[in-house]
Design a protein around this motif. Structure first.
Motif, PDB file in Angstrom:
ATOM      1  N   LEU A   1       4.242   3.205  -9.183  1.00 54.18           N
ATOM      2  CA  LEU A   1       3.604   2.378  -7.963  1.00 54.18           C
ATOM      3  C   LEU A   1       4.361   0.961  -7.916  1.00 54.18           C
ATOM      4  CD1 LEU A   1       0.065   3.039  -8.090  1.00 54.18           C
ATOM      5  CD2 LEU A   1       1.509   4.110  -6.450  1.00 54.18           C
ATOM      6  N   ALA A   2       4.492   0.548  -9.218  1.00 52.58           N
ATOM      7  CA  ALA A   2       5.266  -0.739  -9.545  1.00 52.58           C
ATOM      8  C   ALA A   2       6.717  -0.619  -8.965  1.00 52.58           C
ATOM      9  CB  ALA A   2       5.287  -1.128 -10.739  1.00 52.58           C
ATOM     10  N   ALA A   3       7.227   0.330  -9.186  1.00 51.59           N
ATOM     11  CA  ALA A   3       8.731   0.275  -8.881  1.00 51.59           C
ATOM     12  C   ALA A   3       8.894   0.840  -7.420  1.00 51.59           C
ATOM     13  CB  ALA A   3       9.388   1.632  -9.570  1.00 51.59           C
TER      14      ALA A   3
ATOM     15  N   ALA B   1      10.492   6.960  -7.824  1.00 58.04           N
ATOM     16  CA  ALA B   1      10.588   7.711  -6.577  1.00 58.04           C
ATOM     17  C   ALA B   1      10.735   7.317  -5.370  1.00 58.04           C
ATOM     18  CB  ALA B   1       9.575   8.963  -6.650  1.00 58.04           C
ATOM     19  N   GLY B   2      10.569   5.969  -4.889  1.00 62.81           N
ATOM     20  CA  GLY B   2      10.355   5.625  -3.922  1.00 62.81           C
ATOM     21  C   GLY B   2      11.857   5.202  -3.416  1.00 62.81           C
ATOM     22  N   ASN B   3      13.093   5.265  -4.308  1.00 68.10           N
ATOM     23  CA  ASN B   3      14.335   4.698  -4.062  1.00 68.10           C
ATOM     24  C   ASN B   3      14.845   5.692  -3.024  1.00 68.10           C
ATOM     25  OD1 ASN B   3      14.706   2.173  -4.959  1.00 68.10           O
ATOM     26  ND2 ASN B   3      15.491   3.060  -6.932  1.00 68.10           N
TER      27      ASN B   3
ATOM     28  N   VAL C   1       0.805  -1.192   0.018  1.00 67.86           N
ATOM     29  CA  VAL C   1       0.117   0.063   0.173  1.00 67.86           C
ATOM     30  C   VAL C   1       1.052   1.291  -0.064  1.00 67.86           C
ATOM     31  CG1 VAL C   1      -1.835   1.271   1.306  1.00 67.86           C
ATOM     32  CG2 VAL C   1      -1.673  -1.407   1.256  1.00 67.86           C
ATOM     33  N   ALA C   2       0.894   1.939  -0.919  1.00 68.40           N
ATOM     34  CA  ALA C   2       1.703   3.095  -1.236  1.00 68.40           C
ATOM     35  C   ALA C   2       1.149   4.266  -0.137  1.00 68.40           C
ATOM     36  CB  ALA C   2       1.754   3.676  -2.650  1.00 68.40           C
ATOM     37  N   ASP C   3       2.159   4.970   0.282  1.00 66.26           N
ATOM     38  CA  ASP C   3       1.956   6.086   1.003  1.00 66.26           C
ATOM     39  C   ASP C   3       0.809   7.118   0.258  1.00 66.26           C
ATOM     40  OD1 ASP C   3       3.312   7.594   3.689  1.00 66.26           O
ATOM     41  OD2 ASP C   3       2.187   9.085   2.432  1.00 66.26           O
ATOM     42  N   ARG C   4      -0.356   7.818   1.056  1.00 70.47           N
ATOM     43  CA  ARG C   4      -1.271   8.528   0.607  1.00 70.47           C
ATOM     44  C   ARG C   4      -0.657   9.831  -0.012  1.00 70.47           C
ATOM     45  NH1 ARG C   4      -6.522   9.603   4.308  1.00 70.47           N
ATOM     46  NH2 ARG C   4      -6.637   7.394   3.799  1.00 70.47           N
ATOM     47  N   TRP C   5       0.279  10.254   0.373  1.00 74.65           N
ATOM     48  CA  TRP C   5       0.873  11.429  -0.334  1.00 74.65           C
ATOM     49  C   TRP C   5       2.256  11.168  -1.146  1.00 74.65           C
ATOM     50  CZ3 TRP C   5      -2.604  14.855   0.170  1.00 74.65           C
ATOM     51  CH2 TRP C   5      -3.331  14.715   1.502  1.00 74.65           C
ATOM     52  N   TYR C   6       2.363  10.065  -1.471  1.00 69.85           N
ATOM     53  CA  TYR C   6       3.205   9.661  -2.604  1.00 69.85           C
ATOM     54  C   TYR C   6       2.814  10.258  -3.791  1.00 69.85           C
ATOM     55  CZ  TYR C   6       6.049   6.727  -5.788  1.00 69.85           C
ATOM     56  OH  TYR C   6       7.016   6.334  -6.820  1.00 69.85           O
ATOM     57  N   PRO C   7       3.700  11.070  -4.377  1.00 72.05           N
ATOM     58  CA  PRO C   7       3.335  11.516  -5.632  1.00 72.05           C
ATOM     59  C   PRO C   7       3.659  10.994  -7.071  1.00 72.05           C
ATOM     60  CG  PRO C   7       5.596  12.265  -5.090  1.00 72.05           C
ATOM     61  CD  PRO C   7       5.104  11.356  -3.935  1.00 72.05           C
ATOM     62  N   SER C   8       2.681   9.868  -6.863  1.00 72.58           N
ATOM     63  CA  SER C   8       3.005   8.829  -8.109  1.00 72.58           C
ATOM     64  C   SER C   8       2.509   9.638  -9.732  1.00 72.58           C
ATOM     65  CB  SER C   8       1.797   7.698  -7.956  1.00 72.58           C
ATOM     66  OG  SER C   8       0.285   8.110  -7.803  1.00 72.58           O
ATOM     67  N   SER C   9       1.502  10.376  -9.710  1.00 70.30           N
ATOM     68  CA  SER C   9       1.254  11.390 -10.546  1.00 70.30           C
ATOM     69  C   SER C   9       2.259  12.385 -11.339  1.00 70.30           C
ATOM     70  CB  SER C   9      -0.185  11.781 -10.530  1.00 70.30           C
ATOM     71  OG  SER C   9      -1.236  10.991 -10.510  1.00 70.30           O
TER      72      SER C   9
ATOM     73  N   VAL D   1       9.881  -2.191  -4.699  1.00 69.35           N
ATOM     74  CA  VAL D   1      11.331  -2.642  -4.551  1.00 69.35           C
ATOM     75  C   VAL D   1      11.880  -1.999  -3.376  1.00 69.35           C
ATOM     76  CG1 VAL D   1      13.626  -2.493  -5.777  1.00 69.35           C
ATOM     77  CG2 VAL D   1      11.629  -2.852  -7.102  1.00 69.35           C
ATOM     78  N   THR D   2      11.564  -0.832  -2.940  1.00 65.43           N
ATOM     79  CA  THR D   2      12.029  -0.216  -1.779  1.00 65.43           C
ATOM     80  C   THR D   2      11.288  -0.780  -0.611  1.00 65.43           C
ATOM     81  OG1 THR D   2      10.703   1.689  -1.976  1.00 65.43           O
ATOM     82  CG2 THR D   2      12.767   1.524  -3.174  1.00 65.43           C
TER      83      THR D   2
END
Length: 468
Positions: free
Chosen positions: A406-408, A447-449, A359-367, A411-412
């Motif tokens: 989101l897919a990438a 961006a999650g790295n 579950v990605a963080d609510r404020w993760y800037p995926s867009s 990995v982190t």
């Protein structure tokens, strides 16, 4: 957790729901049991509320706490003892119904009071839970649950046996449940009979020993970007269209609703009961609503089952669905899509199939993040459906870009459970400098790295969902 032939068996609680074909006599019996549950619930609630109101009034008189009217327990055993003492006077017909009918109403009240108390004292997270209310004969959903007695599926798999109700015919075969019962991999815990959309259903809650599956691609990761114009966009580029069942049926439902309003309905002030034509129109409207719910549930089950069986890791967003429903322009479409139900199904199906849900963080800037170079845009208008990176020149559909991010992200994120949160404490701020970019090799995480986009460089991931 057991191991069978090198594979693990999971102990899960699973429900099997079947439609019933009741005779008029059987339907009256089921309604009588549901009415008994409602009577027990309302009696116990009135008893508890009377004591609470009395104590509140005594406090206004200046009476000390030790001298107040003694409290009465509202746990299920306490309510059951009180009901057994008063049932002869309250319900002289109590012997005509199973004891499980009264236990159904008392148990619902006990859980409601506990949730209300825990919510007031801060023991229960989430939205505030209100005080239980009395159940209406006309507005409440008839339901009764059996936990003891004869509960079984007949050998012909077309009939079930329930206490006091006897042998009931099923509208469909119960072979899936019967096979597990015969193999000894399932045990019936309870059976609930409920009316939904004008039709009766029986739901068996079972303790099941499931053999944990293996995804078709255990090492594959997929990001799922949810939206309104498209129900889901995968990082592979696949687009799952939004069927919009509610919009398709809206015209017919409006016509049925107008038909109900033209009939002579019930009036609580005068005690007038609804006419037979009003009742028939109301049933037709209820069936139309139930059909939309069934179609939505069927589509979500097919999508989530396919994803859980195919991919080892699935990444979804932690969407603020309650906040989206506050937008009157999007509330209807968001509610029709069923984002929360999709995530709920993915959570347990990923565990059944040996996968993992992140579950990605609510404020993760995926867009706002470029899936190629990792640049984060400061602003991204809702009308921009094509993401264009000013650094590397990437031109990609906005939703596909978000799904790749989101897919990438998987990995982190460490974790081996069926549902894992990234838990990085992201906030809703985007760097005022405009762009934050770190060049990376193709195929690496986005961006999650660590070292790619700092925690303060994240913003809400709802922009693409609202505009999708």
């Amino acid at each position: 957790m057991l191991r069978v032939a090198g594979r693990e068996r999971l102990s899960v609680v699973q429900a099997y729901r079947f439609a019933l074909d009741l005779t008029p006599r059987q339907e009256r019996a089921v309604l009588a049991h549901a009415g008994a549950a409602r009577v027990a619930h309302n009696w116990a609630l009135a008893r508890v509320k009377a004591v609470m109101d009395q104590r509140a009034a005594e406090r206004t008189y200046g009476i000390d706490e030790v001298d107040l009217t003694p409290t009465r327990g509202w746990s299920l055993p306490a309510l059951r003892r009180a009901w057994n003492q008063a049932k002869v006077e309250v319900a002289p017909w109590w012997a005509e119904c199973s004891k499980e009918a009264f236990n159904t109403g008392l148990d619902a009240l006990a859980r409601g009071l506990k949730n209300w108390s825990d919510s007031r004292t801060g023991k229960r997270a989430g939205r505030r839970v209100g005080f239980p209310r009395f159940k209406s004969r006309r507005r409440s959903t008839p339901s009764v649950r059996f936990t003891t007695g004869a509960i079984r599926v007949e050998p012909d798999r077309r009939h079930v046996v329930l206490p006091r109700l006897g042998r009931l015919k099923l509208h469909e075969s119960a072979r899936k449940l019967a096979r597990r019962l015969e193999a000894g991999t399932a045990r019936v815990v309870s059976a609930t009979v409920r009316r939904d959309g004008g039709r009766w259903y029986v739901s068996f809650t079972c303790a099941v020993q499931r053999v944990q599956g293996v995804p078709a691609c255990p090492d594959a990761m997929v990001g799922v970007d949810l939206g309104v114009s498209h129900l889901a966009v995968l990082s592979t580029g696949e687009v799952e269209p939004n069927p919009r069942h509610l919009d398709v049926a809206a015209r017919r439902m409006r016509r049925l609703a107008r038909r109900v309003s033209r009939r002579v309905g019930p009036d609580r002030r005068t005690g007038r009961r609804g006419s037979m034509r009003w009742e028939r129109a109301r049933v037709r409207l209820g069936r139309a609503h139930a059909r939309v719910a069934h179609l939505r549930r069927d589509g979500l089950h097919k999508l989530t089952t396919r994803l859980a069986r195919e991919y080892g890791t699935i990444v979804v967003e932690d969407l603020n669905v309650a906040g989206m429903l506050a937008n009157r322009r999007l509330a209807r479409s968001v509610a029709d899509a069923g984002f929360a139900e999709l995530r709920r199904q993915l959570a347990y199906k990923a565990g059944w199939n040996g996968g993992r849900l992140v579950v990605a963080d609510r404020w993760y800037p995926s867009s706002k993040t470029c899936s190629s170079c990792g640049v984060v845009k400061t602003k991204l208008a809702l009308s921009e459906r094509i993401y264009t990176c000013t650094l590397c020149g990437l031109v990609l559909d906005r939703d596909v870009n978000a799904a790749r991010n989101l897919a990438a992200l998987a990995v982190t994120v460490a974790g081996s459970g069926s549902e894992t949160r990234n838990g990085r404490g992201a906030d809703r701020k985007t760097p005022l400098a405009g762009l934050v970019a770190v060049k990376r090799q193709p195929g690496t995480a986005t961006a999650g790295n660590t070292g790619t986009v700092p925690p303060q460089g994240r913003t809400s991931n709802h922009e693409h969902t609202h505009a999708s």
